[in-house]
Design an enzyme around this catalytic site. Structure first.
Site, short mmCIF file in Angstrom:
data_model
loop_
_atom_site.label_atom_id
_atom_site.label_comp_id
_atom_site.label_asym_id
_atom_site.label_seq_id
_atom_site.Cartn_x
_atom_site.Cartn_y
_atom_site.Cartn_z
N ASP A 1 0.97 -1.07 0.09
CA ASP A 1 -0.08 -0.02 -0.03
C ASP A 1 0.79 1.13 0.11
OD1 ASP A 1 -2.57 -1.09 -0.19
OD2 ASP A 1 -2.45 -1.70 2.07
N HIS B 1 -0.45 -7.69 -1.50
CA HIS B 1 -1.36 -8.35 -1.41
C HIS B 1 -2.08 -8.18 -2.74
CE1 HIS B 1 -1.79 -4.31 0.20
NE2 HIS B 1 -2.94 -4.14 -0.42
FE LIG Z 1 -3.97 -2.72 -1.13
#
Ligand SMILES: [Fe+2]
Length: 273
Positions: free
Chosen positions: A101, A249
Protein backbone atom coordinates in the site's frame (compact mmCIF):
# COMPACT_ATOMS: atom_id res chain seq x y z
CA UNK A 1 7.67 -16.29 20.85
CA UNK A 2 5.54 -17.76 23.59
CA UNK A 3 2.07 -16.39 23.53
CA UNK A 4 0.36 -16.36 26.90
CA UNK A 5 -2.76 -14.41 26.00
CA UNK A 6 -3.51 -15.11 22.35
CA UNK A 7 -3.40 -18.19 20.14
CA UNK A 8 -1.68 -17.96 16.77
CA UNK A 9 -2.47 -20.63 14.22
CA UNK A 10 -0.01 -20.52 11.29
CA UNK A 11 -1.73 -20.76 7.90
CA UNK A 12 1.37 -21.35 5.77
CA UNK A 13 4.99 -22.05 6.73
CA UNK A 14 6.31 -18.47 6.57
CA UNK A 15 3.22 -16.27 6.25
CA UNK A 16 -0.22 -15.89 7.76
CA UNK A 17 -1.53 -16.50 11.25
CA UNK A 18 -5.06 -16.66 12.56
CA UNK A 19 -5.30 -15.07 15.99
CA UNK A 20 -7.85 -16.11 18.56
CA UNK A 21 -8.47 -15.16 22.16
CA UNK A 22 -8.81 -11.43 21.66
CA UNK A 23 -11.74 -9.03 21.49
CA UNK A 24 -10.69 -5.94 19.55
CA UNK A 25 -13.62 -3.91 20.89
CA UNK A 26 -11.64 -3.43 24.13
CA UNK A 27 -8.50 -1.29 24.42
CA UNK A 28 -5.26 -3.32 24.27
CA UNK A 29 -3.11 -3.43 27.40
CA UNK A 30 0.67 -3.52 26.99
CA UNK A 31 0.91 -7.30 27.23
CA UNK A 32 -1.75 -7.96 24.62
CA UNK A 33 -0.31 -5.29 22.32
CA UNK A 34 3.14 -6.89 22.59
CA UNK A 35 1.78 -10.32 21.65
CA UNK A 36 -0.22 -9.06 18.66
CA UNK A 37 2.75 -6.99 17.51
CA UNK A 38 5.06 -10.02 17.79
CA UNK A 39 2.56 -12.17 15.86
CA UNK A 40 2.40 -9.54 13.08
CA UNK A 41 6.20 -9.46 12.74
CA UNK A 42 6.47 -13.24 12.82
CA UNK A 43 3.51 -14.09 10.52
CA UNK A 44 3.63 -10.90 8.34
CA UNK A 45 -0.17 -10.91 8.04
CA UNK A 46 -2.55 -11.81 10.85
CA UNK A 47 -6.26 -12.49 10.81
CA UNK A 48 -9.02 -12.13 13.38
CA UNK A 49 -12.55 -13.52 13.18
CA UNK A 50 -15.89 -12.32 14.52
CA UNK A 51 -14.81 -8.78 15.43
CA UNK A 52 -18.16 -7.01 15.41
CA UNK A 53 -16.63 -3.65 16.27
CA UNK A 54 -17.44 -0.03 15.45
CA UNK A 55 -15.37 2.13 13.11
CA UNK A 56 -14.08 4.01 16.17
CA UNK A 57 -12.95 0.76 17.83
CA UNK A 58 -11.34 -0.32 14.56
CA UNK A 59 -9.48 3.00 14.43
CA UNK A 60 -8.43 2.75 18.09
CA UNK A 61 -6.99 -0.72 17.45
CA UNK A 62 -4.97 0.48 14.42
CA UNK A 63 -3.70 3.54 16.35
CA UNK A 64 -1.88 1.28 18.82
CA UNK A 65 0.62 0.56 16.05
CA UNK A 66 1.35 4.12 14.91
CA UNK A 67 0.03 7.29 13.35
CA UNK A 68 -2.76 6.83 10.79
CA UNK A 69 -2.77 8.33 7.33
CA UNK A 70 -5.50 10.02 5.36
CA UNK A 71 -5.32 8.47 1.89
CA UNK A 72 -4.77 11.30 -0.61
CA UNK A 73 -6.86 9.72 -3.40
CA UNK A 74 -9.65 7.90 -1.58
CA UNK A 75 -13.22 9.17 -1.51
CA UNK A 76 -13.58 10.76 1.94
CA UNK A 77 -15.71 8.88 4.47
CA UNK A 78 -17.22 10.23 7.70
CA UNK A 79 -13.90 9.43 9.43
CA UNK A 80 -11.04 11.01 7.40
CA UNK A 81 -8.58 8.19 8.20
CA UNK A 82 -11.05 5.46 7.20
CA UNK A 83 -11.11 4.22 3.61
CA UNK A 84 -14.37 2.57 2.67
CA UNK A 85 -13.74 0.26 -0.27
CA UNK A 86 -17.09 -0.75 -1.73
CA UNK A 87 -17.81 -2.72 -4.88
CA UNK A 88 -20.97 -4.13 -6.41
CA UNK A 89 -23.10 -4.17 -9.48
CA UNK A 90 -22.11 -0.68 -10.65
CA UNK A 91 -18.52 -0.79 -9.60
CA UNK A 92 -16.46 -3.92 -10.24
CA UNK A 93 -13.57 -4.68 -7.86
CA UNK A 94 -10.24 -3.43 -9.21
CA UNK A 95 -7.71 -4.19 -6.45
CA UNK A 96 -6.62 -7.35 -8.27
CA UNK A 97 -3.05 -6.23 -8.85
CA UNK A 98 -0.17 -7.27 -6.57
CA UNK A 99 1.05 -4.36 -4.47
CA UNK A 100 2.09 -2.97 -1.15
CA UNK A 101 0.00 0.00 0.00
CA UNK A 102 0.84 3.62 -0.86
CA UNK A 103 4.50 2.98 -1.84
CA UNK A 104 4.34 6.25 -3.82
CA UNK A 105 4.67 8.02 -0.49
CA UNK A 106 8.05 9.03 0.94
CA UNK A 107 6.96 7.20 4.09
CA UNK A 108 4.75 4.35 2.84
CA UNK A 109 2.39 2.33 5.00
CA UNK A 110 3.77 0.14 7.76
CA UNK A 111 0.50 -1.73 8.09
CA UNK A 112 -3.06 -1.85 6.91
CA UNK A 113 -5.96 -3.03 9.03
CA UNK A 114 -8.89 -4.14 6.89
CA UNK A 115 -12.27 -5.18 8.27
CA UNK A 116 -14.86 -7.09 6.28
CA UNK A 117 -18.17 -5.24 6.61
CA UNK A 118 -20.31 -6.79 3.89
CA UNK A 119 -18.70 -9.74 2.20
CA UNK A 120 -19.98 -11.83 -0.72
CA UNK A 121 -21.30 -15.31 0.08
CA UNK A 122 -18.38 -16.74 -1.84
CA UNK A 123 -15.41 -15.10 -3.57
CA UNK A 124 -13.60 -11.85 -2.83
CA UNK A 125 -10.68 -13.56 -1.06
CA UNK A 126 -7.43 -11.70 -0.52
CA UNK A 127 -4.04 -13.23 -1.37
CA UNK A 128 -0.88 -12.21 0.45
CA UNK A 129 2.68 -12.94 -0.72
CA UNK A 130 5.72 -13.12 1.54
CA UNK A 131 8.23 -10.85 -0.20
CA UNK A 132 10.96 -11.84 2.25
CA UNK A 133 10.55 -15.48 1.19
CA UNK A 134 10.61 -14.25 -2.42
CA UNK A 135 13.93 -12.51 -1.73
CA UNK A 136 15.35 -15.58 0.01
CA UNK A 137 14.41 -17.65 -3.05
CA UNK A 138 16.72 -15.61 -5.31
CA UNK A 139 20.31 -16.58 -6.04
CA UNK A 140 23.07 -14.80 -4.16
CA UNK A 141 24.16 -13.16 -7.43
CA UNK A 142 20.70 -11.74 -8.09
CA UNK A 143 20.39 -10.62 -4.47
CA UNK A 144 23.71 -8.77 -4.73
CA UNK A 145 22.73 -7.00 -7.92
CA UNK A 146 19.30 -5.98 -6.63
CA UNK A 147 20.79 -4.82 -3.35
CA UNK A 148 22.40 -1.85 -5.09
CA UNK A 149 19.32 -0.68 -6.96
CA UNK A 150 16.61 1.85 -6.25
CA UNK A 151 13.29 2.34 -8.03
CA UNK A 152 10.82 5.16 -8.51
CA UNK A 153 7.28 4.82 -7.17
CA UNK A 154 4.63 7.10 -8.58
CA UNK A 155 0.90 7.45 -7.80
CA UNK A 156 0.19 8.55 -11.35
CA UNK A 157 0.29 4.98 -12.68
CA UNK A 158 -2.80 4.15 -10.70
CA UNK A 159 -4.51 7.21 -9.28
CA UNK A 160 -3.60 9.61 -12.07
CA UNK A 161 -5.99 8.03 -14.56
CA UNK A 162 -8.80 10.34 -15.55
CA UNK A 163 -7.31 13.25 -13.60
CA UNK A 164 -7.23 16.67 -15.30
CA UNK A 165 -3.77 18.01 -16.20
CA UNK A 166 -4.20 20.78 -13.63
CA UNK A 167 -5.18 18.43 -10.82
CA UNK A 168 -2.38 16.07 -11.78
CA UNK A 169 0.15 18.87 -11.52
CA UNK A 170 -1.17 19.90 -8.13
CA UNK A 171 -1.08 16.32 -6.81
CA UNK A 172 2.43 15.80 -8.19
CA UNK A 173 3.62 18.81 -6.22
CA UNK A 174 2.16 17.28 -3.06
CA UNK A 175 3.26 13.72 -3.86
CA UNK A 176 6.44 13.81 -5.92
CA UNK A 177 7.73 10.44 -7.15
CA UNK A 178 9.46 8.54 -4.33
CA UNK A 179 12.74 6.68 -4.69
CA UNK A 180 12.97 3.48 -2.61
CA UNK A 181 15.47 0.61 -2.49
CA UNK A 182 14.45 -2.36 -4.66
CA UNK A 183 15.30 -4.55 -1.67
CA UNK A 184 14.25 -3.05 1.64
CA UNK A 185 15.41 -4.11 5.08
CA UNK A 186 12.64 -4.43 7.61
CA UNK A 187 13.22 -1.86 10.38
CA UNK A 188 12.08 -4.25 13.12
CA UNK A 189 13.03 -7.78 12.01
CA UNK A 190 16.06 -6.91 9.85
CA UNK A 191 14.74 -9.24 7.09
CA UNK A 192 15.11 -8.23 3.46
CA UNK A 193 12.21 -8.10 1.03
CA UNK A 194 11.57 -7.37 -2.61
CA UNK A 195 9.97 -3.92 -2.56
CA UNK A 196 8.78 -3.09 -6.06
CA UNK A 197 5.18 -3.54 -7.17
CA UNK A 198 3.12 -3.37 -10.32
CA UNK A 199 0.70 -0.75 -9.01
CA UNK A 200 3.16 2.04 -8.19
CA UNK A 201 6.73 1.29 -9.35
CA UNK A 202 7.51 3.09 -12.62
CA UNK A 203 11.17 2.25 -13.26
CA UNK A 204 14.52 1.26 -11.82
CA UNK A 205 16.98 4.13 -11.48
CA UNK A 206 20.09 4.01 -13.70
CA UNK A 207 18.88 1.33 -16.10
CA UNK A 208 17.70 1.74 -19.64
CA UNK A 209 13.98 1.33 -20.23
CA UNK A 210 14.13 -2.19 -21.60
CA UNK A 211 16.33 -3.48 -18.77
CA UNK A 212 14.15 -1.83 -16.16
CA UNK A 213 10.88 -3.12 -17.65
CA UNK A 214 12.10 -6.72 -17.93
CA UNK A 215 13.72 -6.81 -14.52
CA UNK A 216 10.59 -5.33 -12.92
CA UNK A 217 8.38 -7.88 -14.70
CA UNK A 218 10.52 -10.66 -13.26
CA UNK A 219 10.35 -9.17 -9.75
CA UNK A 220 6.59 -8.59 -9.96
CA UNK A 221 6.09 -12.21 -10.98
CA UNK A 222 7.58 -13.44 -7.69
CA UNK A 223 4.43 -12.50 -5.75
CA UNK A 224 2.37 -14.88 -7.87
CA UNK A 225 4.37 -17.97 -6.82
CA UNK A 226 2.03 -20.07 -4.62
CA UNK A 227 4.83 -21.21 -2.27
CA UNK A 228 5.12 -17.63 -1.00
CA UNK A 229 1.41 -17.08 -0.51
CA UNK A 230 -1.46 -17.38 1.88
CA UNK A 231 -5.09 -16.93 0.82
CA UNK A 232 -7.68 -15.52 3.18
CA UNK A 233 -11.38 -16.32 2.97
CA UNK A 234 -13.34 -13.47 4.48
CA UNK A 235 -16.51 -13.48 6.50
CA UNK A 236 -18.33 -10.42 7.82
CA UNK A 237 -16.36 -9.04 10.79
CA UNK A 238 -13.11 -10.72 9.78
CA UNK A 239 -10.03 -8.51 10.09
CA UNK A 240 -6.76 -8.79 8.17
CA UNK A 241 -3.77 -6.83 9.45
CA UNK A 242 -0.76 -6.96 7.14
CA UNK A 243 2.77 -5.66 7.31
CA UNK A 244 3.28 -3.73 4.07
CA UNK A 245 7.04 -3.80 4.65
CA UNK A 246 7.08 -7.57 4.24
CA UNK A 247 4.13 -8.62 2.07
CA UNK A 248 2.22 -7.71 -1.05
CA UNK A 249 -1.49 -8.37 -1.45
CA UNK A 250 -4.02 -8.99 -4.20
CA UNK A 251 -7.80 -8.72 -3.80
CA UNK A 252 -9.43 -11.36 -6.01
CA UNK A 253 -12.07 -9.72 -8.18
CA UNK A 254 -14.25 -12.76 -8.85
CA UNK A 255 -17.47 -11.81 -7.02
CA UNK A 256 -19.12 -9.40 -9.47
CA UNK A 257 -22.01 -8.42 -9.27
CA UNK A 258 -22.15 -9.28 -5.55
CA UNK A 259 -21.40 -6.52 -3.06
CA UNK A 260 -18.15 -6.40 -1.12
CA UNK A 261 -17.51 -3.65 1.42
CA UNK A 262 -14.41 -3.33 3.57
CA UNK A 263 -13.07 -0.57 5.80
CA UNK A 264 -9.37 0.19 6.04
CA UNK A 265 -7.15 2.12 8.39
CA UNK A 266 -3.55 2.57 7.30
CA UNK A 267 -0.60 3.01 9.66
CA UNK A 268 2.23 5.28 8.47
CA UNK A 269 5.64 3.62 8.35
CA UNK A 270 9.30 4.61 8.01
CA UNK A 271 11.21 5.76 4.98
CA UNK A 272 12.32 2.44 3.42
CA UNK A 273 16.04 1.63 3.63
FE1 LIG B 1 -4.00 -2.46 -1.11
Amino acid sequence: MNYGRIKVEPLAPTIGGEISGVDLASPLDRGLFAEIHAALLDRKVIFFRDQDITAQQHMAFARNFGELEVHPFATPSHIPEMMVIAHGEKNRGNENVWHSDVTFRLRPAMGSVLRGVEMPAVGGDTLFADMNAAYEGLSASMQRMLGELTAIHDFQRTFGRGMSAEKLQEMRREHPPAEHPVIRTHPETGLKSVYVNRLFTSHIVGMNKDESTRLLEFLYSLASIPEYQVRFKWRNNSIAFWDNRAVQHYAVSDYYPQRRVVNRFTIIGDKPV
